[in-house]
Design a protein around this motif. Structure first.
Motif, short mmCIF file in Angstrom:
data_model
loop_
_atom_site.label_atom_id
_atom_site.label_comp_id
_atom_site.label_asym_id
_atom_site.label_seq_id
_atom_site.Cartn_x
_atom_site.Cartn_y
_atom_site.Cartn_z
N LYS A 105 -51.71 -137.29 18.43
CA LYS A 105 -52.47 -136.23 18.05
C LYS A 105 -54.13 -136.44 18.03
O LYS A 105 -54.73 -135.62 18.48
N ALA A 106 -54.27 -137.71 17.49
CA ALA A 106 -55.56 -137.73 17.30
C ALA A 106 -56.57 -138.29 18.70
O ALA A 106 -57.55 -137.71 18.87
N GLU A 107 -55.69 -138.95 19.54
CA GLU A 107 -56.31 -139.03 20.76
C GLU A 107 -56.61 -137.98 21.65
O GLU A 107 -57.52 -137.57 22.27
N LYS A 109 -45.89 -148.37 20.13
CA LYS A 109 -46.35 -148.40 18.91
C LYS A 109 -47.63 -147.54 18.51
O LYS A 109 -48.32 -147.03 19.58
N PRO A 110 -47.82 -147.01 17.23
CA PRO A 110 -48.87 -146.19 17.22
C PRO A 110 -50.31 -146.55 18.02
O PRO A 110 -50.85 -145.63 18.50
N GLU A 111 -50.52 -147.90 17.91
CA GLU A 111 -51.75 -148.30 18.60
C GLU A 111 -51.61 -148.27 20.29
O GLU A 111 -52.67 -148.37 20.55
N MET A 112 -50.56 -147.90 20.64
CA MET A 112 -50.32 -147.63 22.07
C MET A 112 -50.57 -146.28 22.39
O MET A 112 -50.91 -145.97 23.84
N ALA A 113 -50.92 -145.37 21.55
CA ALA A 113 -51.29 -143.99 21.79
C ALA A 113 -52.22 -143.86 22.90
O ALA A 113 -52.46 -143.05 23.73
N VAL A 114 -53.45 -144.61 22.54
CA VAL A 114 -54.82 -144.55 23.43
C VAL A 114 -54.26 -144.94 24.73
O VAL A 114 -54.85 -144.48 26.00
#
Lengths: 185, 551
Positions: free
Chosen positions: B45-47, B90-95
């Motif tokens: 969502k943030a991305e 993982k959350p850090e993979m969203a980007v």
């Protein structure tokens, strides 16, 4: 030398105490459920989710307010695995012993935990930091073996991971979320 | 809400969805949540927000997409290309997901097989694990957000209820009977017949109860359905209520499933606000509402009469039947208890027809069945297969074997009430009758794979220990028989057993099967008996060496 009394603060403190005073929560719980037939188990769930267990005095008060004899409450609490009669430790470590976890060595994981914490299953450490319990299936069988700590799941563990989990607890510090529903209803 | 408003709502929601070029669905069920799925959703969502793509890309939660061992799973559906299913995000993979897949696809490129970092995080949807499943109850999972009522309505939600409101109770029962749907909780009693029995009992108050207790350790189908498609179960219950003129609905859900409880609570609130549940269901003048009651960790409460006692706030002990709950159930009123998966099938049957449902499966076991495939299986998770698929296909093709190089020794179906099925019987098609014939049972759908290194004696001990622990203690055959059997089995596991002990186990088992009050005691010996039947050598190998003959 007398300390000046700050009335406003005192009122706030008293009000705040009243809000967290368990006896008053019991009245709230009793009022929420006493008009609904057969709701003793639901009331006990509410009580345990606030206090962490079912203390005798709370059970007595709940019983009086709901019109249920203490013996009946005791009968129910001792029948169901979910309810606890003693205060658990700060971190309740639930080692899943469901079949999928069993097949993947959860018994070994549990005995590792017992060694690390120097307690038996069902007991708390003397400092009340940890409570170790075995549970039957948390329903995340695809991630076996696993351990849940105050609801936070540590999954796909190795049977030798007991120390790792305990270290992770001290980093994550998972806490039980207070039951928000209770006051809302 | 008026009946025709359903179409209006559905159309509005569909056009809203079609405005998005890409929709991302991240599994927000219990399993994936424990692997930080909520962080993944927040990250995506943030991305999307940071790149001002909120009008083009929608980020959603989703029900269980099956391959729990590879969670969190993220499914991407795009207008311009085939779906992609990402695993272990993982959350850090969203980007990375946004930069390497979402952005190029928005620019009109095709990214069906992402390379680079995402290559090993992309699952092949043509893999037998997905391709051989037949999604019916799980059809919505990965395609809608279980927390959004409009999503469900856009996928034909509550249209079956609308149809039911135009039918008579008898007609609904007939349709259910014609479909051949049988109870998915394990026993396999025809659902239409159960409803019809309750319908025929005249009473002012009648209950329809959803059994979401799912106490079988190693099974999580019902929890997943409640979490992934709560409105489907609510709709199924509303239809059931119409079919038997029930006046009250009760969800009984195990307390160990807080997310399922939360989802059902939320879904009920939404349905009430929309006029689908409450005083005037779909403007029909008919009122119906639900209560939720939690279990508290007692396996025996899956048994109907024990479940009723538990809803009444008592110890969950069963009572002799008859009278059956259809005549005298909750608060002595006629009651019908259906399992979660059974109820989730109901709207589909009513909407698509009994014939459609009956077109799948075997002669006597129709439709699809959910299984929780776990243990030493390479692929672990929730699967839906048509009845009649062979166990071999389920275990070896969908499950992918053990994945460890070790051979599969057996599977256990039916949990503590079922039995072990050895590998040489895997060519049997899945049906209620076949599994029973093999000495096991369908049960609710746990399927545990064990490999050649696992001891069936110890597995039998595990299950029996569970049943002894969970026995309510009311009837002697179960309370005493179970304990004695476990003593003997422990003796064998410890290498102190004799051949006579195996004989005694068989004898005690027979007494338990015949004389126990409820299914818990009647079926508790099954895992042990099936283990002895198929793997007797594993028991005899552990016995004390026979004493030398006396001279």
């Amino acid at each position: 030398m007398s300390t000046p009394i700050d009335v406003a603060t005192t009122v706030k403190v008293v009000a705040a105490r009243a809000a967290v005073e368990p006896q008053d929560e019991i009245t709230l719980i009793a009022n929420k459920w006493k008009m609904k037939r057969g709701s003793l188990i639901m009331a006990l769930h509410d009580l345990q989710s606030r206090v962490g267990y079912v203390p005798r005095e709370s059970a007595m008060k709940l019983g009086r307010q709901m019109g249920v004899p203490l013996a009946r409450i005791y009968e129910v609490v001792t029948f169901y695995n979910y309810f606890k009669l003693e205060a658990p430790g700060k971190y309740v470590i639930s080692v899943c012993l469901g079949t999928a976890c069993h097949i993947k060595g959860s018994a070994e994981l549990l005995s590792g935990m017992e060694r690390e914490l120097n307690v038996h299953e069902g007991q708390s450490t003397p400092d009340k930091e940890y409570h170790l319990q075995a549970v039957r299936c948390l329903g995340c069988c695809g991630l076996a073996p696993l351990v849940s700590v105050n609801g936070k799941v540590y999954a796909k563990l190795k049977t030798t991971d007991s120390r790792t989990v305990i270290d992770r607890i001290q980093i994550d510090k998972p806490m039980v979320e207070a039951d928000q529903e209770l006051l809302a209803d | 809400m008026k009946p025709e408003d359903l179409d209006v709502k559905a159309a509005a929601e569909l056009s809203k969805q079609q405005a998005f070029d890409i929709r991302l669905f991240t599994c927000s069920s219990r399993g994936c949540q424990s692997s930080e799925a909520l962080g993944v959703i927040a990250g995506l969502k943030a991305e999307i927000k940071a790149r001002q793509l909120e009008g083009k890309v929608q980020v959603n939660g989703s029900g269980c997409m099956g391959l729990c061992s590879k969670g969190p799973l993220v499914r991407m559906t795009a207008k311009s290309q085939k779906d992609i299913l990402f695993s272990e995000i993982k959350p850090e993979m969203a980007v990375t997901v946004v930069e390497q897949v979402v952005l190029p696809v928005l620019e009109g490129k095709k990214v069906e097989n992402p390379g680079g970092d995402l290559k090993r995080h992309t699952l092949d949807l043509n893999d037998p694990f997905f391709a051989m499943q037949v999604y019916s109850v799980l059809e919505n999972n990965g395609k809608m957000d279980p927390e959004k009522l409009d999503d469900y309505i856009a996928r034909d939600g509550y249209k079956a209820l609308r149809k039911a409101l135009t039918m008579s109770a008898e007609e609904i029962c007939k349709e259910m009977l014609a479909s051949g749907l049988r109870g998915r909780g394990g026993a396999g009693f025809p659902t239409g017949m159960k409803w019809d029995l309750t319908r025929k009992v005249a009473a002012d108050i009648k209950y329809i109860i959803c059994n979401g207790d799912e106490g079988d350790p190693g099974a999580f189908m019902d929890g997943s359905v409640l979490e992934g498609d709560p409105h489907a179960v609510i709709e199924g219950m509303l239809i059931a209520a119409r079919a038997m003129n029930a006046t009250h609905g009760v969800f009984y859900i195990r307390a160990e499933y807080p997310l399922a409880v939360e989802r059902v609570e939320k879904a009920l609130r939404q349905a009430r606000a929309a006029g689908l549940v409450g005083k005037n269901v779909l403007d029909s003048g008919w009122g119906f509402d639900f209560e939720i009651r939690l279990g508290a960790g007692a396996f025996v409460c899956g048994e109907e009469t024990a479940l009723i006692a538990s809803i009444e706030g008592k110890r969950g002990t069963p009572r002799p039947r008859p009278p059956f709950p259809a005549v005298k159930g909750l608060w002595d009123q006629p009651s019908c208890i259906n399992n979660v998966e059974t109820l989730a099938n109901v709207p589909l049957i009513l909407l698509k027809g009994a014939k459609w449902f009956a077109s799948r499966g075997t002669e006597k076991s129709k439709g699809t069945k959910l299984f929780a495939l776990t243990g030493k299986s390479k692929n672990n998770g929730l699967v839906e297969v048509p009845m009649g698929m062979t166990l071999r296909d389920v275990v070896e093709k969908l499950g992918g074997g053990t994945g460890s190089g070790l051979k599969i020794k057996a599977i256990q179906t039916g949990g503590p009430s079922g039995g072990m099925i050895p590998e040489h019987q895997f060519d049997t098609p899945v049906s209620y009758e076949n599994l029973q014939m093999l000495g096991s049972m369908m049960g609710s759908g746990g399927m545990i794979v064990i490999d050649e290194n696992d001891s069936v004696v110890e597995l039998a001990q595990f299950y029996l220990d569970f049943c002894v622990d969970e026995s309510c203690g009311k009837c002697a055959p179960c309370r005493i028989g179970g304990t004695q059997m476990l003593h003997l089995l422990n003796k064998i596991v410890d290498g102190k057993g004799t051949a006579q002990d195996i004989k005694t186990i068989r004898k005690v088992a027979k007494a338990m099967q015949k004389a126990s009050l409820c299914a818990l005691g009647q079926t508790a010996p099954n895992p042990t008996l099936s283990a002895i039947r198929h793997f007797e050598h594993e028991f005899t190998e552990r016995l004390l060496p026979a004493a030398p003959p006396q001279v």
